[in-house]
Write an enzyme that holds these catalytic residues in place. Structure first.
Site: not given
Length: 226
Positions: A7, A9-10, A87
């Site tokens: 991961g 990003g968020s 996603e």
């Protein structure tokens, strides 16, 4: 059964699924860019948000977190189903080598999953492509969707990278430009001093202890993490 997912990003600050292990580290030859549209989380089809993707750049490193799901087939299936729904802008998965914080020459893990998308506006309706910093900041400052507004995504990513000690220059520049659009100064307090609009961000940028290295090329794909 076991799988690892990277991961950047968020997922770094809000993985949202049950995992068994987590490590901070990086992948090689990719960098973050904000070239991906989000139309159902932080934006809408009429006013898409901009979220980060990864593009290939030789010699670059992208820091983030890798998460392990270990257990039976059902546990793995549930975690992957959650990730695929979250996603939803991706159009393929890519596997990469992951290097734990402090590792340089030998990867800590191989076959780590990242959700990827092709950088082609015709084949990928979510690909926005690059834009001037000011244009991206204006879009991010005004976009919002069912999961929140686009500006909080950028500010949360800025803080998450600060917290793991590996800030991203583009994220910092973009966050500061968004603050300009919103009229935020200092530590992220709006000029109007409205508690309902108060946004925070780290005031200082520590230098990453890692220096660039000549790196091998990974499969050319854009990775994304909304």
């Amino acid at each position: 059964m076991v799988f690892w997912v990277f991961g950047y990003g968020s997922l770094v600050w809000n993985p949202g699924f049950e995992y068994d292990d987590k490590m901070i580290g990086y992948i090689k030859n990719y960098r973050r860019v904000f070239d991906l549209a989000c139309i159902d989380h932080r934006g809408t089809p009429e006013h898409p948000a901009r979220t980060c993707t990864l593009e290939y750049k030789e010699g670059a490193t992208c820091w983030g977190a890798v998460f392990c799901v270990r257990g039976d087939e059902e546990k793995e299936r549930l975690a992957m189903a959650y990730l695929e729904n979250r996603e939803c802008e991706y159009d393929q998965k890519t596997t990469v080598d992951f290097f734990k914080d402090g590792a340089i020459d030998e990867p800590t893990l191989s076959g780590v999953i990242v959700f990827t998308s092709t950088p082609d506006k015709e084949s990928n309706k979510y690909y926005l492509g690059p834009a001037p910093l000011e244009d991206m900041a204006n879009q991010i400052a005004t976009a919002f969707g069912p999961c929140g507004n686009n500006r909080d995504y950028v500010f949360s990513l800025e803080k998450a990278m600060f917290d793991i000690g590996h800030e991203d220059d583009l994220v910092i520049e973009l966050a500061n430009e968004v603050r300009k659009v919103l009229g935020i100064t200092g530590l992220g307090i709006p000029k109007e001093n409205s508690s309902s609009n108060r946004l925070t961000g780290p005031p200082l940028k520590p230098k990453s202890p890692m220096s660039p290295h000549k790196l091998l090329r990974l499969p050319e794909a854009i990775s994304m993490d909304t």
